[in-house]
Design a protein around this motif. Structure first.
Motif, short mmCIF file in Angstrom:
data_model
loop_
_atom_site.label_atom_id
_atom_site.label_comp_id
_atom_site.label_asym_id
_atom_site.label_seq_id
_atom_site.Cartn_x
_atom_site.Cartn_y
_atom_site.Cartn_z
N PRO A 114 0.82 -1.21 0.00
CA PRO A 114 0.00 0.00 0.00
C PRO A 114 0.85 1.26 0.00
CG PRO A 114 -0.07 -1.06 2.15
CD PRO A 114 0.64 -2.01 1.24
N ASP A 115 0.26 2.37 -0.45
CA ASP A 115 0.98 3.64 -0.51
C ASP A 115 1.54 4.04 0.85
OD1 ASP A 115 0.46 3.94 -3.21
OD2 ASP A 115 -1.33 5.17 -2.91
N ALA A 116 0.80 3.74 1.92
CA ALA A 116 1.24 4.15 3.25
C ALA A 116 2.58 3.54 3.62
CB ALA A 116 0.18 3.77 4.29
N TRP A 117 2.90 2.37 3.09
CA TRP A 117 4.17 1.71 3.43
C TRP A 117 5.36 2.40 2.75
CZ3 TRP A 117 3.75 -4.33 3.85
CH2 TRP A 117 2.73 -4.65 4.78
N LEU A 118 5.10 3.12 1.67
CA LEU A 118 6.17 3.83 0.97
C LEU A 118 6.19 5.32 1.32
CD1 LEU A 118 5.80 2.24 -2.60
CD2 LEU A 118 7.31 1.51 -0.73
N LEU A 121 9.44 7.76 2.44
CA LEU A 121 10.74 7.19 2.09
C LEU A 121 11.48 8.13 1.14
CD1 LEU A 121 9.96 3.40 1.47
CD2 LEU A 121 10.58 4.55 3.61
N THR A 122 12.71 8.44 1.49
CA THR A 122 13.56 9.22 0.58
C THR A 122 14.46 8.31 -0.25
OG1 THR A 122 15.15 9.52 2.37
CG2 THR A 122 13.54 11.27 2.02
N HIS A 123 14.59 7.06 0.18
CA HIS A 123 15.41 6.08 -0.55
C HIS A 123 14.83 4.70 -0.31
CE1 HIS A 123 19.22 4.72 -2.46
NE2 HIS A 123 18.93 3.61 -1.81
N LEU A 124 14.83 3.86 -1.37
CA LEU A 124 14.40 2.47 -1.24
C LEU A 124 15.51 1.57 -1.75
CD1 LEU A 124 12.21 0.39 -0.51
CD2 LEU A 124 11.41 0.55 -2.89
N ALA A 140 8.53 -5.74 -5.73
CA ALA A 140 9.79 -4.99 -5.65
C ALA A 140 9.92 -4.01 -6.80
CB ALA A 140 10.97 -5.97 -5.65
N VAL A 141 9.64 -4.46 -8.02
CA VAL A 141 9.75 -3.57 -9.18
C VAL A 141 8.76 -2.42 -9.06
CG1 VAL A 141 9.35 -3.45 -11.68
CG2 VAL A 141 10.65 -5.36 -10.70
N ARG A 146 7.66 3.38 -7.93
CA ARG A 146 6.84 4.37 -7.22
C ARG A 146 7.69 5.34 -6.41
NH1 ARG A 146 2.98 0.13 -4.50
NH2 ARG A 146 2.17 1.88 -3.26
N VAL A 147 8.74 4.83 -5.77
CA VAL A 147 9.62 5.73 -5.01
C VAL A 147 10.35 6.68 -5.95
CG1 VAL A 147 11.71 5.78 -3.58
CG2 VAL A 147 9.87 4.18 -3.03
N ARG A 148 10.78 6.19 -7.10
CA ARG A 148 11.43 7.07 -8.08
C ARG A 148 10.48 8.15 -8.57
NH1 ARG A 148 14.24 5.10 -13.22
NH2 ARG A 148 14.67 7.31 -13.26
N ARG A 149 9.25 7.78 -8.88
CA ARG A 149 8.27 8.76 -9.36
C ARG A 149 8.00 9.83 -8.30
NH1 ARG A 149 5.51 4.20 -11.62
NH2 ARG A 149 4.01 4.22 -9.88
#
Length: 296
Positions: A114-118, A121-124, A140-141, A146-149
């Motif tokens: 879910p979005d809340a888990w990410l 985060l500034t880095h994954l 994972a992909v 999503r973190v990059r976006r």
């Protein structure tokens, strides 16, 4: 905050006193530890920066135990619960080298999170083990994209030559090219196998990861950092007094490096912090800073 997605398992670490004797007893000491490459990175990093772990464990007592242990290090643990918690038997020879027998269990069952888990985060960071199996590969992909976006940075650890051979060299390089992580971490054999660093120079596949900094570890020898568009540089490894168990050293290096990078972006200093963190695990069983005398 540093996020790490991947395996959380139980490690059964066996310090073998000599060569294994086939068909009979071999003297050894056995330790039980919380393990999993991703969990190790989160646990080691939490002392230096806020850290969150994302993964899947079984709805069982072993899962309860490893979640509690990782939480006890100050990690924000977010896990799905299904299947059976994985275990890895780690055989350590007298020189500290590892032979691993993995049964990853529930770790491969992670669904897209879910979005809340990410959030936040500034880095994954994702070890490549999480690309081996479904649905965890998809999760994972998806999380890395999503973190990059969202404007964050990302990293992938090559994990092991055995895993890369099973997954497929070309397949891994295609995926790394698609994901374009900020960093790829590898040891010298992994980096050579992938064609990223060969004989201390950029290898034939290096150009495919044009936006990625490749960090190649070489045990007691200097770490090589290859930043796109810049001359590569090396960072020496300070001498270590005792090496008994290499388990988790690469994860500890990644934890220290990423904590340093997130603090000020100085990659030389980050590599030095990685070396210091890795040195702390080399005399203790498994991926821990514990005392050698602690038995399981």
């Amino acid at each position: 905050m540093l996020g790490v997605l991947g395996d959380l398992v139980e490690d059964i670490v066996v310090w073998v006193d000599g060569p294994l004797r086939h068909g009979t007893d071999s003297s050894a000491r056995v330790f039980r530890r919380r393990g999993g490459s991703a969990a190790n990175v989160a646990g080691f990093a939490a002392a230096r920066c806020p850290a969150r772990f994302i993964g899947c464990v079984g709805d069982d007592p072993v899962g309860d135990g490893v979640v509690a242990e990782l939480t006890g290090h100050g990690v924000d643990v977010r896990v799905e619960r299904r299947g059976r918690t994985g275990s890895i038997v780690v055989l350590i020879d007298p020189d500290g080298e590892r032979t691993m027998l993995p049964d990853r269990g529930a770790a491969t069952l992670l669904e897209p999170v879910p979005d809340a888990w990410l959030a936040g985060l500034t880095h994954l960071h994702v070890p490549a083990y999480s690309f081996d199996g479904e649905p965890v590969r998809r999760a994972a992909v998806d999380a890395l994209a999503r973190v990059r976006r969202a404007g964050g940075t990302t990293s992938v650890d090559a994990s092991s030559t055995g895993m890369l051979e099973q997954f497929g060299r070309a397949r891994f390089l295609d995926l790394a090219e698609e994901l374009a992580p900020t960093f790829v971490f590898a040891n010298r054999s992994e980096s050579g196998y992938l064609g990223l660093l060969v004989d201390g120079r950029p290898g034939p596949e290096r150009a495919r990861l044009a936006a990625t900094t490749v960090v190649t570890k070489a045990g007691a020898e200097a770490t090589t950092v290859d930043v796109p568009g810049e001359p590569l540089f090396t960072v020496p490894v300070p001498p270590v007094r005792e090496v008994r168990d290499l388990t988790g050293a690469g994860d500890a290096f990644a934890a220290g490096f990423l904590a340093g990078f997130l603090a000020d972006g100085d990659l030389r200093r980050a590599a030095g912090l990685g070396h210091g963190c890795a040195a702390r695990v080399l005399a203790s069983p498994g991926a821990s800073f514990g005392e050698p005398g602690e038995t399981g």
